[in-house]
Design a protein around this motif. Structure first.
Motif, PDB file in Angstrom:
ATOM      1  N   CYS A   1      25.442  27.266  23.460  1.00 45.97           N
ATOM      2  CA  CYS A   1      26.169  26.458  22.450  1.00 45.97           C
ATOM      3  C   CYS A   1      26.092  27.082  21.058  1.00 45.97           C
ATOM      4  N   ALA A   2      25.138  27.960  20.846  1.00 45.43           N
ATOM      5  CA  ALA A   2      24.950  28.564  19.519  1.00 45.43           C
ATOM      6  C   ALA A   2      26.014  29.628  19.260  1.00 45.43           C
ATOM      7  N   PRO A   3      26.691  29.574  18.128  1.00 46.01           N
ATOM      8  CA  PRO A   3      27.681  30.609  17.802  1.00 46.01           C
ATOM      9  C   PRO A   3      26.992  31.955  17.546  1.00 46.01           C
ATOM     10  N   PRO A   4      27.726  33.053  17.632  1.00 47.60           N
ATOM     11  CA  PRO A   4      27.128  34.381  17.398  1.00 47.60           C
ATOM     12  C   PRO A   4      26.371  34.433  16.075  1.00 47.60           C
ATOM     13  N   GLY A   5      25.176  34.986  16.109  1.00 46.40           N
ATOM     14  CA  GLY A   5      24.356  35.133  14.907  1.00 46.40           C
ATOM     15  C   GLY A   5      23.493  33.933  14.564  1.00 46.40           C
ATOM     16  N   TYR A   6      23.772  32.784  15.172  1.00 44.20           N
ATOM     17  CA  TYR A   6      23.050  31.554  14.832  1.00 44.20           C
ATOM     18  C   TYR A   6      21.565  31.655  15.179  1.00 44.20           C
ATOM     19  N   ILE A   7      21.262  32.144  16.372  1.00 45.25           N
ATOM     20  CA  ILE A   7      19.865  32.243  16.827  1.00 45.25           C
ATOM     21  C   ILE A   7      19.064  33.155  15.904  1.00 45.25           C
ATOM     22  N   ASP A   8      19.683  34.239  15.441  1.00 44.46           N
ATOM     23  CA  ASP A   8      18.987  35.168  14.534  1.00 44.46           C
ATOM     24  C   ASP A   8      18.514  34.476  13.257  1.00 44.46           C
ATOM     25  N   LEU A   9      19.246  33.456  12.814  1.00 41.34           N
ATOM     26  CA  LEU A   9      18.872  32.738  11.588  1.00 41.34           C
ATOM     27  C   LEU A   9      17.550  31.990  11.747  1.00 41.34           C
ATOM     28  N   TYR A  10      17.239  31.559  12.967  1.00 44.89           N
ATOM     29  CA  TYR A  10      15.973  30.848  13.200  1.00 44.89           C
ATOM     30  C   TYR A  10      14.763  31.665  12.741  1.00 44.89           C
ATOM     31  N   PHE A  11      14.818  32.976  12.939  1.00 49.65           N
ATOM     32  CA  PHE A  11      13.671  33.836  12.633  1.00 49.65           C
ATOM     33  C   PHE A  11      13.315  33.850  11.146  1.00 49.65           C
ATOM     34  N   ASN A  12      14.273  33.471  10.297  1.00 47.29           N
ATOM     35  CA  ASN A  12      14.035  33.480   8.851  1.00 47.29           C
ATOM     36  C   ASN A  12      13.708  32.102   8.291  1.00 47.29           C
ATOM     37  N   GLN A  13      13.698  31.081   9.129  1.00 42.77           N
ATOM     38  CA  GLN A  13      13.508  29.710   8.655  1.00 42.77           C
ATOM     39  C   GLN A  13      12.033  29.287   8.685  1.00 42.77           C
ATOM     40  N   PRO A  14      11.587  28.585   7.647  1.00 40.59           N
ATOM     41  CA  PRO A  14      10.211  28.089   7.643  1.00 40.59           C
ATOM     42  C   PRO A  14       9.867  27.236   8.859  1.00 40.59           C
ATOM     43  N   ARG A  15      10.831  26.475   9.396  1.00 45.53           N
ATOM     44  CA  ARG A  15      10.507  25.622  10.548  1.00 45.53           C
ATOM     45  C   ARG A  15      10.178  26.426  11.792  1.00 45.53           C
ATOM     46  N   PHE A  16      10.669  27.662  11.883  1.00 45.58           N
ATOM     47  CA  PHE A  16      10.274  28.557  12.970  1.00 45.58           C
ATOM     48  C   PHE A  16       8.765  28.806  12.891  1.00 45.58           C
TER      49      PHE A  16
ATOM     50  N   TYR B   1      13.743  41.062   9.387  1.00 41.49           N
ATOM     51  CA  TYR B   1      14.372  41.217   8.081  1.00 41.49           C
ATOM     52  C   TYR B   1      13.424  40.642   7.031  1.00 41.49           C
ATOM     53  N   SER B   2      13.653  40.942   5.762  1.00 44.52           N
ATOM     54  CA  SER B   2      12.715  40.581   4.684  1.00 44.52           C
ATOM     55  C   SER B   2      12.177  39.150   4.724  1.00 44.52           C
ATOM     56  N   PRO B   3      13.038  38.107   4.835  1.00 46.32           N
ATOM     57  CA  PRO B   3      12.492  36.738   4.835  1.00 46.32           C
ATOM     58  C   PRO B   3      11.552  36.489   6.018  1.00 46.32           C
ATOM     59  N   ASN B   4      11.886  37.072   7.151  1.00 45.09           N
ATOM     60  CA  ASN B   4      11.060  36.940   8.353  1.00 45.09           C
ATOM     61  C   ASN B   4       9.723  37.659   8.172  1.00 45.09           C
ATOM     62  N   LEU B   5       9.782  38.879   7.664  1.00 50.65           N
ATOM     63  CA  LEU B   5       8.565  39.679   7.520  1.00 50.65           C
ATOM     64  C   LEU B   5       7.599  39.065   6.497  1.00 50.65           C
ATOM     65  N   LYS B   6       8.128  38.522   5.405  1.00 56.14           N
ATOM     66  CA  LYS B   6       7.265  37.879   4.401  1.00 56.14           C
ATOM     67  C   LYS B   6       6.535  36.673   4.991  1.00 56.14           C
ATOM     68  N   GLN B   7       7.256  35.877   5.778  1.00 56.18           N
ATOM     69  CA  GLN B   7       6.642  34.697   6.394  1.00 56.18           C
ATOM     70  C   GLN B   7       5.659  35.084   7.498  1.00 56.18           C
ATOM     71  N   LYS B   8       5.954  36.146   8.227  1.00 53.78           N
ATOM     72  CA  LYS B   8       5.015  36.633   9.243  1.00 53.78           C
ATOM     73  C   LYS B   8       3.703  37.067   8.595  1.00 53.78           C
ATOM     74  N   GLU B   9       3.832  37.785   7.493  1.00 50.13           N
ATOM     75  CA  GLU B   9       2.632  38.256   6.800  1.00 50.13           C
ATOM     76  C   GLU B   9       1.778  37.079   6.340  1.00 50.13           C
ATOM     77  N   GLU B  10       2.396  36.049   5.788  1.00 52.85           N
ATOM     78  CA  GLU B  10       1.654  34.848   5.369  1.00 52.85           C
ATOM     79  C   GLU B  10       1.003  34.167   6.565  1.00 52.85           C
ATOM     80  N   TRP B  11       1.737  34.055   7.663  1.00 53.70           N
ATOM     81  CA  TRP B  11       1.242  33.401   8.877  1.00 53.70           C
ATOM     82  C   TRP B  11       0.006  34.133   9.407  1.00 53.70           C
ATOM     83  N   ILE B  12       0.086  35.456   9.419  1.00 57.78           N
ATOM     84  CA  ILE B  12      -1.047  36.279   9.893  1.00 57.78           C
ATOM     85  C   ILE B  12      -2.243  36.149   8.962  1.00 57.78           C
ATOM     86  N   LYS B  13      -2.017  36.264   7.657  1.00 61.76           N
ATOM     87  CA  LYS B  13      -3.124  36.229   6.685  1.00 61.76           C
ATOM     88  C   LYS B  13      -3.883  34.903   6.720  1.00 61.76           C
ATOM     89  N   LYS B  14      -3.176  33.797   6.992  1.00 61.03           N
ATOM     90  CA  LYS B  14      -3.854  32.500   7.103  1.00 61.03           C
ATOM     91  C   LYS B  14      -4.800  32.458   8.286  1.00 61.03           C
TER      92      LYS B  14
END
Length: 196
Positions: A55-70, A100-113
């Motif tokens: 049901c997700a349009p093209p590119g929609y799933i990729d956006l999840y990786f950059n969202q804080p709720r992920f 991508y940048s928003p994803n990588l910044k949040q990953k780094e924070e998640w790991i450091k915690k």
């Protein structure tokens, strides 16, 4: 313990954390009221682009990786947190992840915690299609993507987890879970107890 290896290079998505589980949770939450919706279980996903989430349009799933709720929903693979904590007593641990940048910044924070002493190496997808530019010659690399493993210069490479479309061509060593990795790297005689 392995004396020939100094560093463990560990992939993030699908290796350290249960990315597929979280992506399908978000998809099921967002699309449950759509006419053609069918509930997706994480164990039925076998495509890199989550084509099962139809049901997700093209590119929609990729956006999840950059969202804080992920990252709010994100959780470790079974036994991964315990294994990393134990392995860090013997090896330098470096988490190497694509995004991508928003994803990588949040990953780094998640790991450091969770692992203040673990280094995070972000690999921007805009610049690199694999992780071959990271010098891993002093260690062992664990990833669920065969493309990343075959291009690595690590002393040893291990494919993590189940067979998927993105690693079915892998012919090298495969370990199914973090209990197996812990046992492999800390010695056969170590007792592996499953967490509840």
């Amino acid at each position: 313990m392995r004396n020939d290896i100094k560093t463990l290079y560990v992939d993030f998505d699908g290796t350290l954390v249960a990315t597929i589980d979280v992506i399908v949770d978000l998809y099921n939450e967002d699309f449950q009221y759509y006419k053609k919706f069918h509930y997706v279980n994480w164990w039925t996903v076998d495509t890199w682009g989550f084509e099962e989430c139809n049901c997700a349009p093209p590119g929609y799933i990729d956006l999840y990786f950059n969202q804080p709720r992920f990252f709010e929903k994100l959780h470790f693979m079974p036994w991964a947190e315990r294994a990393i904590n134990e392995l860090s007593e013997y090896y330098t641990i470096k988490i190497v992840s694509h995004g991508y940048s928003p994803n990588l910044k949040q990953k780094e924070e998640w790991i450091k915690k969770r692992f203040p002493n673990v280094e995070f190496i972000g690999v921007n997808l805009k610049e690199y299609s694999d992780k071959s530019h990271i010098d891993m010659s002093d260690g062992l690399f664990i990833d669920d993507s065969s493309r990343n493993l075959v291009t690595s210069n690590a002393k040893e490479t291990i494919c993590f987890g189940r067979t998927y479309s993105w690693n079915k061509d892998w012919t090298g060593k495969r370990l199914q879970n973090w209990a197996e990795i812990r046992q492999y790297l800390l010695g056969i005689g170590k007792e592996v107890t499953l967490e509840k």
